[in-house]
Design an enzyme around this catalytic site. Structure first.
Site, short mmCIF file in Angstrom:
data_model
loop_
_atom_site.label_atom_id
_atom_site.label_comp_id
_atom_site.label_asym_id
_atom_site.label_seq_id
_atom_site.Cartn_x
_atom_site.Cartn_y
_atom_site.Cartn_z
CE1 TYR A 471 27.44 -16.72 23.56
CE2 TYR A 471 30.05 -16.41 24.62
CZ TYR A 471 28.83 -16.06 23.91
OH TYR A 471 28.94 -14.66 24.10
CB ILE A 472 26.76 -19.52 18.63
CG1 ILE A 472 26.90 -19.87 17.27
CG2 ILE A 472 25.87 -18.01 18.56
CD1 ILE A 472 25.35 -19.59 16.69
CG ASN A 473 29.86 -15.22 20.77
OD1 ASN A 473 29.06 -15.13 19.28
ND2 ASN A 473 29.61 -13.84 20.33
CE1 TYR A 474 34.65 -19.09 24.51
CE2 TYR A 474 35.66 -20.80 25.32
CZ TYR A 474 35.14 -19.79 25.71
OH TYR A 474 36.28 -18.79 26.40
NE ARG A 475 30.66 -20.94 14.05
CZ ARG A 475 29.66 -20.76 13.91
NH1 ARG A 475 28.42 -21.50 13.58
NH2 ARG A 475 29.35 -19.17 13.83
#
Length: 537
Positions: A471-475
């Site tokens: 998940y990009i918001n959990y880079r």
């Protein structure tokens, strides 16, 4: 005989390096001076929001929006300049002058990036901090709102609740201090995802500055670019300054609970049962367990938001999850906006201080995280291996696993509708998280990183595969990065890109190639443009 020592290639190389370094420093200084001159010509007001490293306020402005203290230490690279614009024209000037003078731009809305990419860079850079772009305009009759990227998700739902008398909301994450800009552009989801899907599913317009310094809306940017910024990571395509969103209905009363169960209270069997019902229960019901060590046992804290009253919740729980043994005394009714404070971990009293959502005065701490998606339950016996990893750690090592349920609306939307692709087939997201206090960051950081990596590696057989999605918001830079020097091919970037975006990655490359072919807006995990000479798809 030649005096070979004097003409040794190593010596010549060293002398050349010194000359290049001296030239580079002089060139850099000239570029910085030219950058400042360029800004003054482009904007009459930008001097009021420009901070150089010699400015007395530089350090405090730099640290103000860094939420993760890992990236607030003296050892981290610092921006040459910080700009905190009030006007779009100031952002346009910063883009134009950065391009002319070879400076990268890092854009910061809330400052929560897990890898610090909104605040640090290994190359000369500036920060555009959107903290002053925080206006929120709510139209209750139309059930829409315009929100600027520097607002926080807590401020957004506070204002929506205030204007709608607690009958409207927006499906954002459960951490109220997160900035809207990064959250929306990465997809964004929270406790309403089963009822309404992701935040980006409800974006209907946006205003942004592109690589040419143009101010664009949905119509002028075109549908391809509008698709890309809703979940594809906005930092690859420009600077999004505001978003128009469709609001969603919430009941006047919601119910929350947080019920802890230890190993001695059958936590393992309860977690196992949760895996089989979490994505199948009524879409009004969101149940999210937190798993952590407490002294000599493990605790599974079952937290929940239910869109309705306690009596209906108890009936649903009796039908779907009677093993938890939920009672009326475990539950508390409140408004939806109050539940945001509750889900963020603040202490619940008879009345909740909603003012905490209006400001930005939230605790800051060092933290790290990773994410996985699961398409089938973990075998019950595999939980013991998770517990063993927790028990092997130093007592000061505070790790946490968060089980975030899917199903409902988030799973009904096509994975290509927006770039955020994690839809049908996923039963839950597993978030690996650790934070710590004021102890020495280097020592604590390594302990916590080692723990999370051990858990992450242990989970390999049980999580989504081909690719192992993220998940990009959990880079997570561990899954791959662009080359620091030189061109990054589409194939090279696909190593990490397909984990975040699946096959949507290739459409993102197409959009990037159209709107930013020279790759001005870039970072360690930005979408690369396709290069006809260097790339082969």
């Amino acid at each position: 005989m030649k005096p070979h020592g004097l003409f040794c290639p190593n010596i010549l190389s060293f002398i050349s390096s010194l000359l290049l370094l001296s030239h580079g420093v002089a060139l850099a200084a000239e570029n910085h001076e030219n950058f400042l001159k360029c800004l003054s010509l482009q904007s009459d007001t930008i001097s009021k929001v420009l901070y150089t490293q010699s400015n007395a306020s530089y350090s405090s402005v730099l640290k103000a929006s860094i939420q993760n203290l890992i990236f607030s230490t003296p050892a981290n690279p610092k921006p040459l300049f910080i700009i905190t614009p009030f006007h779009v024209s100031e952002i346009q000037a910063a883009v134009t002058c950065s391009k002319r003078n070879g400076l990268q731009i890092r854009v910061r809305s809330g400052g929560h990036d897990h890898e610090g990419l909104s605040s640090i860079s290994d190359v000369p850079f500036i920060i555009i901090d959107l903290i002053n772009f925080s206006e929120i305009s709510v139209d209750v009759e139309e059930k829409t709102a315009w929100v600027e990227s520097g607002a926080t998700v807590g401020q957004l739902n506070y204002r929506i609740a205030e204007k709608s008398q607690n009958l409207l909301a927006f499906p954002v994450g459960t951490c109220p201090s997160v900035g809207v800009g990064g959250h929306f552009s990465g997809g964004g989801y929270g406790a309403l995802l089963r009822k309404y899907g992701a935040a980006a599913d409800h974006i209907v317009d946006a205003h942004m500055i592109d690589v040419k310094g143009r101010f664009l809306n949905r119509e002028s940017m075109g549908e391809d670019l509008f698709w890309a910024i809703r979940g594809g990571g906005g930092a690859s395509f420009g600077i999004i300054v505001s978003w128009k969103i469709n609001l969603v209905a919430v009941p006047s009363t919601v119910t929350v609970f947080a019920v802890p169960r230890t190993l001695e209270q059958n936590a393992t069997k309860l977690l196992n049962k949760w895996q089989y019902i979490a994505d199948r229960v009524h879409e009004d019901l969101f149940i999210s367990p937190f798993l952590f060590r407490e002294n000599s046992t493990m605790v599974s804290l079952f937290t929940s938001l239910f869109l309705g009253g306690v009596d209906r919740l108890l009936r649903l729980m009796q039908d779907s999850f009677p093993e938890l043994g939920l009672t009326k005394e475990d539950c508390k009714e409140m408004t939806f906006v109050e539940s945001i404070v509750y889900l963020d971990g603040f202490e619940i009293r008879e009345s909740i201080d909603m003012d905490v959502l209006r400001g930005r005065n939230f605790p800051k701490r060092p933290f790290i995280g990773k994410a996985d998606y699961l398409t089938e339950p973990i075998p019950e016996e595999a939980f013991q291996g998770i517990y063993d990893i927790f028990f092997e750690q130093n007592q000061k090592t505070n790790g946490l696993l968060v089980f975030f349920p899917y199903g409902g609306k988030i799973s009904e939307i096509s994975e290509s509708e927006i770039p955020y692709p994690h839809r049908a087939g996923n039963i839950y997201t597993l978030l690996y998280y650790a934070e710590w206090g004021q102890e020495a960051i280097d020592d604590a950081y390594q302990r916590h990183v080692n723990m999370l990596k051990t858990l992450f590696n242990y989970m390999t057989p049980y999580v989504a595969k081909n690719p192992r999605t993220a998940y990009i918001n959990y880079r997570d830079l561990d899954i791959g990065t662009n080359n620091k020097l030189g061109h990054t091919s589409v194939q090279e970037a696909s190593v990490w890109g397909k984990k975040y975006f699946k096959n949507n990655f290739y459409r993102l490359v197409h959009v990037k190639t159209m709107v930013d072919p020279e790759n001005f807006f870039r970072n360690e995990q930005s979408i690369p443009p396709f290069n006809l000479v260097k790339d082969e798809l």
